[in-house]
Write a protein that holds these residues in place. Sequence first.
Motif, PDB file in Angstrom:
ATOM      1  N   LEU A   1       8.077   3.783   4.616  1.00 32.68           N
ATOM      2  CA  LEU A   1       9.527   3.856   4.225  1.00 32.68           C
ATOM      3  C   LEU A   1       9.589   4.420   2.899  1.00 32.68           C
ATOM      4  CD1 LEU A   1      12.397   2.445   4.706  1.00 32.68           C
ATOM      5  CD2 LEU A   1      11.618   0.692   2.968  1.00 32.68           C
ATOM      6  N   HIS A   2      10.511   5.332   2.920  1.00 33.55           N
ATOM      7  CA  HIS A   2      10.927   6.342   1.771  1.00 33.55           C
ATOM      8  C   HIS A   2      12.206   5.925   1.201  1.00 33.55           C
ATOM      9  CE1 HIS A   2       8.254   8.815   4.312  1.00 33.55           C
ATOM     10  NE2 HIS A   2       7.795   9.445   3.144  1.00 33.55           N
ATOM     11  N   ILE A   3      12.169   5.777  -0.067  1.00 32.22           N
ATOM     12  CA  ILE A   3      13.501   4.993  -0.640  1.00 32.22           C
ATOM     13  C   ILE A   3      13.757   6.125  -1.845  1.00 32.22           C
ATOM     14  CG2 ILE A   3      14.638   3.371  -2.031  1.00 32.22           C
ATOM     15  CD1 ILE A   3      12.859   1.452  -0.823  1.00 32.22           C
ATOM     16  N   HIS A   4      14.879   6.677  -1.830  1.00 36.22           N
ATOM     17  CA  HIS A   4      15.512   7.533  -2.884  1.00 36.22           C
ATOM     18  C   HIS A   4      16.621   7.209  -3.738  1.00 36.22           C
ATOM     19  CE1 HIS A   4      15.926  11.562  -4.371  1.00 36.22           C
ATOM     20  NE2 HIS A   4      17.110  11.693  -4.125  1.00 36.22           N
ATOM     21  N   ILE A   5      16.476   7.163  -5.154  1.00 39.16           N
ATOM     22  CA  ILE A   5      17.708   6.843  -5.891  1.00 39.16           C
ATOM     23  C   ILE A   5      18.114   8.167  -6.584  1.00 39.16           C
ATOM     24  CG2 ILE A   5      18.042   5.508  -7.834  1.00 39.16           C
ATOM     25  CD1 ILE A   5      15.972   3.605  -7.050  1.00 39.16           C
ATOM     26  N   GLU A   6      19.264   8.257  -6.493  1.00 35.86           N
ATOM     27  CA  GLU A   6      19.771   9.574  -7.359  1.00 35.86           C
ATOM     28  C   GLU A   6      21.019   9.068  -8.018  1.00 35.86           C
ATOM     29  OE1 GLU A   6      21.078  12.522  -4.897  1.00 35.86           O
ATOM     30  OE2 GLU A   6      20.902  13.968  -6.459  1.00 35.86           O
ATOM     31  N   VAL A   7      21.097   9.490  -9.280  1.00 39.06           N
ATOM     32  CA  VAL A   7      22.447   9.282 -10.257  1.00 39.06           C
ATOM     33  C   VAL A   7      22.775  10.494 -10.736  1.00 39.06           C
ATOM     34  CG1 VAL A   7      22.896   8.312 -12.257  1.00 39.06           C
ATOM     35  CG2 VAL A   7      21.173   7.415 -11.030  1.00 39.06           C
ATOM     36  N   LYS A   8      24.180  11.064 -10.308  1.00 39.60           N
ATOM     37  CA  LYS A   8      24.584  12.089 -10.671  1.00 39.60           C
ATOM     38  C   LYS A   8      26.071  12.155 -10.883  1.00 39.60           C
ATOM     39  CE  LYS A   8      25.755  13.290  -5.852  1.00 39.60           C
ATOM     40  NZ  LYS A   8      25.500  14.243  -4.716  1.00 39.60           N
ATOM     41  N   ARG A   9      26.741  13.072 -11.718  1.00 38.33           N
ATOM     42  CA  ARG A   9      28.120  13.153 -11.998  1.00 38.33           C
ATOM     43  C   ARG A   9      28.928  13.798 -10.689  1.00 38.33           C
ATOM     44  NH1 ARG A   9      25.602  14.977 -16.623  1.00 38.33           N
ATOM     45  NH2 ARG A   9      26.047  13.754 -18.490  1.00 38.33           N
ATOM     46  N   VAL A  10      30.103  13.273 -10.489  1.00 41.08           N
ATOM     47  CA  VAL A  10      31.096  14.133  -9.573  1.00 41.08           C
ATOM     48  C   VAL A  10      32.416  13.751 -10.374  1.00 41.08           C
ATOM     49  CG1 VAL A  10      32.226  13.894  -7.462  1.00 41.08           C
ATOM     50  CG2 VAL A  10      29.828  13.266  -7.652  1.00 41.08           C
ATOM     51  N   ASN A  11      32.896  15.026 -10.857  1.00 44.50           N
ATOM     52  CA  ASN A  11      34.046  15.167 -11.675  1.00 44.50           C
ATOM     53  C   ASN A  11      33.845  14.110 -12.928  1.00 44.50           C
ATOM     54  OD1 ASN A  11      35.221  17.043 -10.158  1.00 44.50           O
ATOM     55  ND2 ASN A  11      35.835  15.078  -8.789  1.00 44.50           N
ATOM     56  N   SER A  12      34.733  13.345 -13.248  1.00 43.77           N
ATOM     57  CA  SER A  12      34.478  12.171 -14.339  1.00 43.77           C
ATOM     58  C   SER A  12      33.752  10.856 -13.843  1.00 43.77           C
ATOM     59  CB  SER A  12      35.896  11.715 -14.781  1.00 43.77           C
ATOM     60  OG  SER A  12      36.845  11.067 -13.986  1.00 43.77           O
TER      61      SER A  12
ATOM     62  N   GLY B   1       0.627  -1.057  -0.127  1.00 41.64           N
ATOM     63  CA  GLY B   1      -0.062   0.110  -0.150  1.00 41.64           C
ATOM     64  C   GLY B   1       0.653   1.235  -0.029  1.00 41.64           C
ATOM     65  N   GLU B   2       0.331   2.203  -0.520  1.00 42.00           N
ATOM     66  CA  GLU B   2       1.065   3.505  -0.592  1.00 42.00           C
ATOM     67  C   GLU B   2       1.297   4.424   0.745  1.00 42.00           C
ATOM     68  OE1 GLU B   2      -0.715   4.779  -5.225  1.00 42.00           O
ATOM     69  OE2 GLU B   2      -1.237   6.135  -3.247  1.00 42.00           O
ATOM     70  N   GLU B   3       0.363   3.814   1.711  1.00 39.29           N
ATOM     71  CA  GLU B   3       0.952   4.366   3.009  1.00 39.29           C
ATOM     72  C   GLU B   3       1.996   3.911   3.638  1.00 39.29           C
ATOM     73  OE1 GLU B   3      -1.681   2.511   2.404  1.00 39.29           O
ATOM     74  OE2 GLU B   3      -1.813   0.826   3.513  1.00 39.29           O
ATOM     75  N   ARG B   4       2.588   2.772   3.156  1.00 36.42           N
ATOM     76  CA  ARG B   4       3.631   2.079   3.547  1.00 36.42           C
ATOM     77  C   ARG B   4       5.133   2.240   2.796  1.00 36.42           C
ATOM     78  NH1 ARG B   4       5.001   0.250   7.740  1.00 36.42           N
ATOM     79  NH2 ARG B   4       5.265  -1.931   7.599  1.00 36.42           N
ATOM     80  N   LEU B   5       4.851   2.459   1.578  1.00 39.49           N
ATOM     81  CA  LEU B   5       6.122   2.764   0.693  1.00 39.49           C
ATOM     82  C   LEU B   5       5.956   3.879  -0.246  1.00 39.49           C
ATOM     83  CD1 LEU B   5       6.683  -1.177  -0.423  1.00 39.49           C
ATOM     84  CD2 LEU B   5       8.170   0.282   0.962  1.00 39.49           C
ATOM     85  N   GLU B   6       7.188   4.411  -0.599  1.00 40.52           N
ATOM     86  CA  GLU B   6       7.146   5.529  -1.347  1.00 40.52           C
ATOM     87  C   GLU B   6       8.832   5.496  -2.194  1.00 40.52           C
ATOM     88  OE1 GLU B   6       7.729  10.210  -1.273  1.00 40.52           O
ATOM     89  OE2 GLU B   6       5.909   9.421  -0.264  1.00 40.52           O
ATOM     90  N   LEU B   7       8.617   5.610  -3.307  1.00 34.75           N
ATOM     91  CA  LEU B   7      10.031   5.665  -3.916  1.00 34.75           C
ATOM     92  C   LEU B   7      10.065   6.825  -5.083  1.00 34.75           C
ATOM     93  CD1 LEU B   7      12.661   4.111  -5.175  1.00 34.75           C
ATOM     94  CD2 LEU B   7      10.895   3.217  -7.071  1.00 34.75           C
ATOM     95  N   GLU B   8      11.304   7.440  -5.008  1.00 41.84           N
ATOM     96  CA  GLU B   8      11.555   8.613  -5.603  1.00 41.84           C
ATOM     97  C   GLU B   8      12.926   8.627  -6.403  1.00 41.84           C
ATOM     98  OE1 GLU B   8      12.075  12.144  -3.264  1.00 41.84           O
ATOM     99  OE2 GLU B   8      12.452  13.592  -4.860  1.00 41.84           O
ATOM    100  N   CYS B   9      13.130   8.812  -7.729  1.00 43.08           N
ATOM    101  CA  CYS B   9      14.146   8.708  -8.458  1.00 43.08           C
ATOM    102  C   CYS B   9      14.586  10.041  -9.273  1.00 43.08           C
ATOM    103  CB  CYS B   9      13.872   7.786  -9.894  1.00 43.08           C
ATOM    104  SG  CYS B   9      13.521   5.956  -8.797  1.00 43.08           S
ATOM    105  N   ARG B  10      15.946  10.271  -9.245  1.00 47.09           N
ATOM    106  CA  ARG B  10      16.504  11.490  -9.973  1.00 47.09           C
ATOM    107  C   ARG B  10      17.367  11.213 -10.479  1.00 47.09           C
ATOM    108  NH1 ARG B  10      17.499  16.024  -5.612  1.00 47.09           N
ATOM    109  NH2 ARG B  10      15.035  15.699  -5.371  1.00 47.09           N
ATOM    110  N   ILE B  11      17.607  11.483 -11.801  1.00 46.11           N
ATOM    111  CA  ILE B  11      18.781  11.224 -12.690  1.00 46.11           C
ATOM    112  C   ILE B  11      18.977  12.569 -13.371  1.00 46.11           C
ATOM    113  CG2 ILE B  11      19.734   9.720 -14.566  1.00 46.11           C
ATOM    114  CD1 ILE B  11      17.461   7.846 -14.466  1.00 46.11           C
ATOM    115  N   GLU B  12      20.469  12.879 -13.155  1.00 43.19           N
ATOM    116  CA  GLU B  12      21.072  13.931 -13.874  1.00 43.19           C
ATOM    117  C   GLU B  12      20.922  13.856 -15.390  1.00 43.19           C
ATOM    118  OE1 GLU B  12      24.704  15.378 -12.029  1.00 43.19           O
ATOM    119  OE2 GLU B  12      25.469  16.100 -13.972  1.00 43.19           O
ATOM    120  N   GLU B  13      20.271  14.984 -15.831  1.00 45.25           N
ATOM    121  CA  GLU B  13      20.445  15.144 -17.293  1.00 45.25           C
ATOM    122  C   GLU B  13      21.450  14.643 -18.003  1.00 45.25           C
ATOM    123  OE1 GLU B  13      18.927  18.901 -18.786  1.00 45.25           O
ATOM    124  OE2 GLU B  13      19.033  18.304 -20.882  1.00 45.25           O
ATOM    125  N   GLY B  14      21.291  13.604 -19.068  1.00 45.08           N
ATOM    126  CA  GLY B  14      22.411  13.241 -20.008  1.00 45.08           C
ATOM    127  C   GLY B  14      22.862  12.026 -19.449  1.00 45.08           C
TER     128      GLY B  14
END
Length: 424
Positions: free
Chosen positions: A342-353, A300-313
């Motif tokens: 439970l909140h789960i967060h996925i992030e994809v980003k550049r750090v230098n190369s 159920g939505e009252e127990r889980l949440e997922l957020e995803c963020r990918i840097e452009e490119g």
Amino acid sequence: MENKRTVMIETILTAVLVMLLLIVVWCLAAPGRHYALLIIVVLALIGYGLLALRYAINPDQIRARQTARTLYLARRTAKPMSNGLSHESAGAVCDMLLPQTTAVGVLMTDTEGVLGYAGIDDESMRIGKPIETHAVQRTLSDGITRILVTPEAVGMVGDDPSFKAAIVVPLVVNNNVIGCLELLYHSPRMIDETQQAMGEGLGQLLSTQLSVAELEAQTELATHMELKALQAQINPHFLFNTINTIASLCRTDADKARVLLREFAVFYRRTLENSEDLILIGEEIEQTKRYFGFELARFGEERLELECRIEEGLEELAVPSFIIQPLVENSVQHAMRPEGKLHIHIEVKRVNSDVIVSISDDGVGIRPEELPLVQKSGYGKGTGVALKNVEDRLKGFFGAGSGMRIESEFGQGTTVYLTLHDAC
């Protein structure tokens, strides 16, 4: 066959030389005058010298000898190098290379210290000693072969140093310098063009063998992971839970049940398709969202949440499959509290190369004493792909500098960081 013929010719020439020299000695020592015989023998020696000189400088013979030596070394060093760069392999290879050069010492290092040495005794060359020579450190940094012609450059001190010259050659695997081969000499005069060419050739030979060993290890790991993933992907508990969820929805929300059933078919088809090779990171996250959708329908939505963020490119960055989904699955299975969301967060980003992928949750966290075990083997079976295997595959595809790091505070949550070295 060519090598045997060369040995036979050299043996015959040596025997003829010895015979002629014995005749000269006899002519000079025997009573009487044997000028005629002596003149004939001297002319024969001159002819022998010209013949031997022609044989020695014959380009075809030189190339044949060089080729035979290279093939001989390649055969001898192939076995120890197949196990990668280690104390055992480096020591064995140094022992093999020393007789093939005019060097008085052969040294091999990794990026930290001395792995193997063969040659005259010298305390400065002991196994395990950290790298202190500036020339070796620079070669490890820039991958350039260096010719050292002073004891100071070699790292020798004292009135009568053991080594006064050296050739430092990088060992390169996947464009990364992982160590050095160093040929050590008593004098700079001993380093001629032949020795320089041999040093560079040996470095290239060993680098090629190490690259082959690395490729074989990656192939073996990839094959093992593929089989492991295929065997464990249809997790019985997950399968039964999802089917039961869809069956329940058939009675309460038929439209949602149909959508979930279609997604279920797509999920397993993509799971089997993606087990073999690299996939786009955007596709990996979409597959993770499909998995999460089934868990969302179950809890159920009252127990889980997922957020995803990918840097452009970065959506089309190629990555090994199953590097994000298992981590999200671990969070769902092990980080949920008895109550609350439970909140789960996925992030994809550049750090230098590099590219950094982080998967974080605000769940129960990991006890400090359990964190090393989690880093090594994962929370549990999950999809069958433990955290350590995820890290191994990252290193296999993206090389040294890649890997995984876990930060967790018990009672507050956990974040897993995946580093994809030089990925962009």
